[in-house]
Every structure is written in structure tokens, then in C-alpha cells.
Design a protein around this motif. Structure first.
Motif, short mmCIF file in Angstrom:
data_model
loop_
_atom_site.label_atom_id
_atom_site.label_comp_id
_atom_site.label_asym_id
_atom_site.label_seq_id
_atom_site.Cartn_x
_atom_site.Cartn_y
_atom_site.Cartn_z
N ASP A 1 0.87 -1.18 0.00
CA ASP A 1 0.00 0.00 0.00
C ASP A 1 0.90 1.23 0.00
OD1 ASP A 1 -1.58 2.22 0.76
OD2 ASP A 1 -3.04 0.90 1.72
N PRO A 2 0.87 2.03 -1.07
CA PRO A 2 1.79 3.18 -1.12
C PRO A 2 1.47 4.27 -0.10
CG PRO A 2 0.26 3.23 -2.97
CD PRO A 2 0.04 1.92 -2.27
N GLN A 3 0.26 4.23 0.47
CA GLN A 3 -0.12 5.23 1.47
C GLN A 3 0.38 4.85 2.86
OE1 GLN A 3 -1.66 8.15 0.48
NE2 GLN A 3 -1.29 7.28 -1.55
N THR A 4 0.29 3.58 3.21
CA THR A 4 0.63 3.15 4.56
C THR A 4 1.98 2.43 4.65
OG1 THR A 4 -0.42 0.97 4.32
CG2 THR A 4 -1.83 2.82 5.00
N GLY A 5 2.50 1.96 3.51
CA GLY A 5 3.72 1.16 3.51
C GLY A 5 3.51 -0.28 3.93
N GLU A 6 2.26 -0.66 4.18
CA GLU A 6 1.98 -2.04 4.60
C GLU A 6 2.17 -3.02 3.44
OE1 GLU A 6 -1.65 -1.77 7.78
OE2 GLU A 6 -2.06 -1.07 5.73
N LEU A 7 2.58 -4.24 3.79
CA LEU A 7 2.64 -5.35 2.86
C LEU A 7 1.42 -6.23 3.13
CD1 LEU A 7 4.46 -6.90 0.70
CD2 LEU A 7 5.16 -8.32 2.65
N LEU A 8 0.54 -6.35 2.13
CA LEU A 8 -0.64 -7.21 2.25
C LEU A 8 -0.40 -8.45 1.40
CD1 LEU A 8 -1.66 -4.00 2.22
CD2 LEU A 8 -3.84 -5.12 2.66
N PHE A 9 -0.61 -9.62 1.98
CA PHE A 9 -0.34 -10.85 1.23
C PHE A 9 -1.26 -11.95 1.70
CE2 PHE A 9 2.50 -10.74 4.88
CZ PHE A 9 2.60 -12.05 5.34
N PHE A 10 -1.22 -13.07 1.01
CA PHE A 10 -2.10 -14.19 1.33
C PHE A 10 -1.41 -15.49 0.97
CE2 PHE A 10 -2.84 -13.56 -3.16
CZ PHE A 10 -3.13 -14.82 -3.66
N GLY A 11 -2.02 -16.57 1.39
CA GLY A 11 -1.60 -17.89 0.96
C GLY A 11 -2.83 -18.73 0.69
N TYR A 12 -2.84 -19.47 -0.42
CA TYR A 12 -3.92 -20.43 -0.64
C TYR A 12 -3.36 -21.83 -0.42
CZ TYR A 12 -2.13 -21.44 -5.37
OH TYR A 12 -1.35 -21.82 -6.45
N GLU A 13 -4.26 -22.83 -0.24
CA GLU A 13 -3.84 -24.12 0.30
C GLU A 13 -2.97 -23.86 1.54
OE1 GLU A 13 -3.18 -27.45 -2.76
OE2 GLU A 13 -2.70 -25.65 -3.93
N ALA A 14 -3.42 -22.91 2.34
CA ALA A 14 -2.64 -22.44 3.48
C ALA A 14 -2.46 -23.53 4.53
CB ALA A 14 -3.31 -21.22 4.11
N GLY A 15 -3.41 -24.46 4.60
CA GLY A 15 -3.31 -25.54 5.57
C GLY A 15 -2.72 -26.82 5.01
N GLY A 16 -2.25 -26.78 3.76
CA GLY A 16 -1.66 -27.96 3.14
C GLY A 16 -2.31 -28.27 1.80
N ASP A 17 -1.74 -29.23 1.10
CA ASP A 17 -2.19 -29.57 -0.24
C ASP A 17 -3.69 -29.82 -0.30
OD1 ASP A 17 0.30 -29.39 -1.40
OD2 ASP A 17 0.75 -31.52 -1.24
N ALA A 18 -4.34 -29.20 -1.28
CA ALA A 18 -5.74 -29.41 -1.62
C ALA A 18 -6.72 -28.93 -0.55
CB ALA A 18 -6.01 -30.87 -1.98
N THR A 19 -6.25 -28.15 0.42
CA THR A 19 -7.18 -27.57 1.38
C THR A 19 -7.80 -26.31 0.78
OG1 THR A 19 -5.47 -26.22 2.46
CG2 THR A 19 -5.84 -28.43 3.33
N LYS A 20 -8.97 -25.95 1.29
CA LYS A 20 -9.66 -24.73 0.86
C LYS A 20 -9.23 -23.51 1.66
CE LYS A 20 -13.81 -27.33 -0.48
NZ LYS A 20 -15.29 -27.47 -0.27
#
Length: 478
Positions: free
Chosen positions: A172-191
């Protein structure tokens, strides 16, 4: 004895592995490199160090090679190093490929079961004075920004719980925050999807999880001033299929696309879901909101652009249907329905869009990208077949296109905007030009608002740079 690489599209021609770690001081420059360009352009390339265990593999499975072009006072230096992931080190010690099919741990050799499989080959990310090599199937690796030596896997001091981190985080160029995510965050083939925020100093301040409608590839996302937007397309995984030795991903365009919109202030408890029929995508351009109207600009295709990711219906790969075009999707957070209003921005076949990063999540007008003119010469390069035969600028407010073709034997990698003033056109655009004859690479430097005028200078490299995925620009640092 090391076996030869397979004679398949992912490993021949311009896609042949390079495997070169190099330091080149003062690259040859034809023309005058503008002295106001001062900074470092980092890039990530999939570049396998060994032939694949399974006999063939998808282009994007190669080991991560990070490179830097350092621009300073009219000079340019080049450096490249492999990311020393657990996977890379295990295979180097064994002197052969040990990991099996793309993102399928059930096909790995027994001695590497349980090791980190990521190759960290997709995007270099600069935030809070740290440089990361990222790929969406694992955690980032921290890289020394000067030497490009690998420091190690990064989990925000042990605070991060997700097993994966996207290769498309947003700053975010206003706050300097890094926003990110992960999918299959709990392991392979999880939602499971994790949504995380690190503050301007790099401290992890938030990690929330939510569930997707299905276990799907979520390659990119977007932020606006007030919302976070997750487009979820039907490229799906299945654990039983993987256990049987099948592919991690298969497309199913008979299923709906979903878009999750999350208010940044209140988080996942106030998530809203929108949907549309079928289709596929890979890259977001940008997003913004006007009150509760959320506008998402992205590239959309009729089927998965990767030939190596088939549809479950068995329909043959169609390059025309797989081609991506820029659209604007609008979601109304005040409405009581899940409708997505869709409008094509322009008929501009292409992908790998970049913008002035100072406009991330805000109103903007310009994007630069690799483009395709199907009426002109095409050359094979990269993961989907024909490479981009133009580099161009698209005005998303008017649909006007400003593009450069070059030569019949040229294809283009992802461009990078370099700001030198306050406006979106105040700066330059750099891009690696793949010279299929004589099988070398150049870097072309364009005025940001005058792409069709051609490059102001060309930086010559004495080697071929295998197709990079993404890059980032940073100020000079010592």
C-alpha cells in the motif's frame, strides 16, 4: 554423468535452461542510458539446474534464479544467483533431480519426502529493507540485496502460520503495509486461505484465515483503499488425484468463478462473495473503490492459458480461447446480490501487466505489458507457447494502445516502470528483449509515454536470459 534435458517445448529453443550464475560489470550500451535512472531491477526466472525426474516438466517448475540490473549514473551492472532452497541444495548434493511432478509431493524420491518443495522462482519482493524470492507453493526465501546470496526461508520470526505465501503481495503506497495471502494455506488441496498484513517496518500484525468455495489456484489478488479482492477461478486441485500420481491442477470451466471482497478495516468476518460463469485468469492490473463500488481490473481468458493444465472435460487446448484480455469487474458491496458487472477495457491481447506502483489500490490510467499482435511473426518462448511479440502501454481510461514490435525474431518479457517524476508517464520502461537470432538477450529502455517511438537505448548482454516471470524496482541501496 548428468543426463541431457528433454527435447520438449519447456526445455528447448529460448526455453532451454541457462544455469548461469554471473557477474557482469558495465554492460555494453548502444545509445545513451538516461542518467536519471538510478536503482535496481530485480527479476526471478525458473531455471532448472537438473533434468526433471519425471522426464518432462512444466516451464514454471524450474529452480529460482534471481538476477539484478543495477543502474547508476548512466551505467548498468548485471548479477544472477540461484536461490539456495532446500530443494535446490538436496538436488545439488545428489547431482540429479529428486522431486517429481509439478507440486505433487507423492511423486518425489523417498529421501526428500518432508523437505521444502518450493523453488522460489516467481517474484522478487522488496519491503521494509528486505528482499524476498517468492513462489505461491511455499514460504519466501530472504535474499541479500547486494550479493544475491540466500539468507534462508522467512516466516516473520516464527509468527506466520500459513504454509504458503503468494508471489503477488501488494504494498500500500499510502501506509507502507505489505498485504499478502496464501492459498492451500493448511496444506495440499485444502480450501484454506490466509490473509496477512505486515506493517511498514516489516512486522507481521495480522493473519486471518477463511475458506474458499473450492480448492483452487489463486495466483494474484488486489487491494483498494478500503477492500481486498480475491478472484478465485476454477483451476482446481484434488488430493486423491495427486496421490494417484496425477497433476496438481486441472481446469474445470463448467464451474463458476468467485470473487471474495474483504473490508480492510473489519477483516474476514465481513467477507462478501460474488460470482460469474466459468473462465480463467492469471494476473491483476489494479483495483480501486469509490465508496462501496469496488472495481477490479484483470486479465481474463476463456480457458487456462497453460497447455500443461488441461480441462477436465478433455477439450483440446485452444490458443485463441486461452488468450487473455483486460476487463474491469465491478462489485457493489451495498447490493443484496452476488452479481459482477463486466466490461472489456480494450481489445489488447497480452498479460504481465505492470503499473506505477505508487498507484496501487488507487485511481490510475496506465499499464505496461507484454502484448500479442497475431497478424505478425510469433516465436516460441515461455510457458504458454508463443511469446509476446510486442511491448506496450494501455491507457485503461481510453483503451488507447502505444506499442513497439521490434523485429520478427524478438519476443518480450515482463516490462518494468521506473518513475523519475510525479506523473504516471514521468519515467521509463525497461524490458528484456529475447533475440531469437542470435539467441541472446537485450534490455530495451523506453520513455514511458512513447513506447511506439522505440527504445532510447539498448543494453546488450553476452548471454541468453531464460524467460523471467516477474520483477520489481527499488531505489539504490548499499
Amino acid at each position: 554423468m548428468t543426463k541431457p534435458f528433454p527435447q520438449t517445448p519447456s526445455f528447448t529453443g529460448y526455453n532451454a535452461p541457462s544455469r548461469v550464475e554471473a557477474d557482469i560489470f558495465d554492460l555494453e550500451i548502444h545509445g545513451e542510458l538516461p542518467a536519471e535512472i538510478n536503482g535496481v531491477w530485480y527479476r526471478m526466472t525458473p531455471d532448472p539446474q537438473y533434468p526433471p525426474k519425471m522426464g518432462d516438466d512444466i516451464f514454471i517448475s524450474g529452480d529460482g534464479m534471481i538476477s539484478s540490473f543495477r543502474f547508476e549514473n548512466g551505467h548498468c551492472d548485471y548479477k544472477s544467483r540461484y536461490v539456495r532452497t532446500e530443494r535446490f541444495l538436496a538436488e545439488r548434493k545428489a547431482r540429479r533431480g529428486l522431486f517429481g511432478a509439478y507440486r505433487n509431493r507423492f511423486t518425489d524420491e523417498p529421501e526428500v519426502q518432508g523437505l521444502d518443495r518450493t523453488v522460489a522462482n516467481t517474484t522478487p519482493v522488496w519491503h521494509a529493507g528486505k528482499l524476498f524470492a517468492t513462489k505461491e507453493d511455499g514460504l519466501p526465501y530472504e535474499i541479500d540485496p547486494i550479493t544475491l546470496d540466500t539468507k534462508g526461508r522467512y516466516d516473520w520470526g516464527g509468527k506466520l502460520k500459513t504454509q504458503t505465501v503468494t508471489a503477488h503481495p501488494k504494498i500500500d503506497p499510502q501506509t507502507g503495509e505489505l498485504l499478502f495471502f496464501g492459498y492451500e494455506a493448511g496444506g495440499d488441496a485444502t480450501k484454506d486461505i490466509s490473509f496477512c498484513v505486515a506493517d511498514k517496518d516489516g512486522r507481521l500484525v495480522s493473519e486471518e484465515w477463511f475458506q474458499a468455495p473450492h480448492a483452487a489456484m489463486i495466483h494474484d489478488f488486489a487491494i483498494s483503499k478500503d477492500y481486498v479482492v480475491f478472484p478465485i477461478f476454477p483451476t482446481l486441485t484434488d488430493l486423491d488425484r495427486m496421490k494417484a500420481g496425477g497433476p496438481h491442477w486441472m481446469s474445470d470451466v463448467s464451474k463458476d468463478c468467485y470473487v471474495a471482497v474483504i473490508p480492510r478495516k473489519t477483516g474476514v468476518k465481513d467477507i462478501r462473495w460474488f460470482k460469474r460463469p466459468g473462465g480463467q485468469f492469471f494476473h491483476v492490473i489494479n483495483a480501486r473503490n469509490e465508496g462501496e463500488q469496488v472495481m477490479l481490473d484483470l486479465f481474463v481468458a476463456g480457458m487456462n492459458p497453460f497447455p500443461a493444465i488441461p480441462d477436465v472435460s478433455g477439450m483440446p487446448y485452444d490458443p485463441q480461447a486461452a488468450g487473455t484480455l483486460p476487463f474491469r469487474w465491478t462489485m457493489d458491496m451495498s447490493a443484496n446480490d452476488d452479481k459482477i458487472d463486466e466490461k472489456m477495457i480494450a481489445f489488447a491481447p497480452g498479460d504481465l501487466p505492470r503499473l506505477d506502483d505508487r498507484r496501487t489500490g488507487q485511481s490510475y490510467t496506465q499499464t505496461w505489458m507484454g502484448m500479442v499482435d497475431p497478424t505478425r511473426a510469433m516465436r516460441f518462448s515461455g510457458p504458454v507457447g508463443a511469446g509476446f511479440n510486442m511491448v506496450g502501454r494501455l491507457d485503461v481510461t481510453t483503451g488507447a494502445i502505444d506499442a513497439w514490435f521490434g523485429d520478427d525474431d524478438d519476443t518480450y518479457q515482463e516490462p518494468q516502470f521506473i518513475p523519475t517524476g510525479p506523473g504516471e508517464l514521468d519515467g521509463y520502461v525497461v524490458v528484456v528483449v529475447e533475440k531469437h537470432t542470435p539467441n541472446l538477450s537485450d534490455v530495451a529502455v523506453f520513455r514511458a509515454g512513447k513506447i511506439a517511438d522505440g527504445p532510447v537505448c539498448v543494453i546488450k548482454l553476452p548471454l541468453r536470459l531464460r524467460g523471467a516471470v516477474h520483477g520489481c524496482w527499488t531505489p539504490l541501496h548499499d
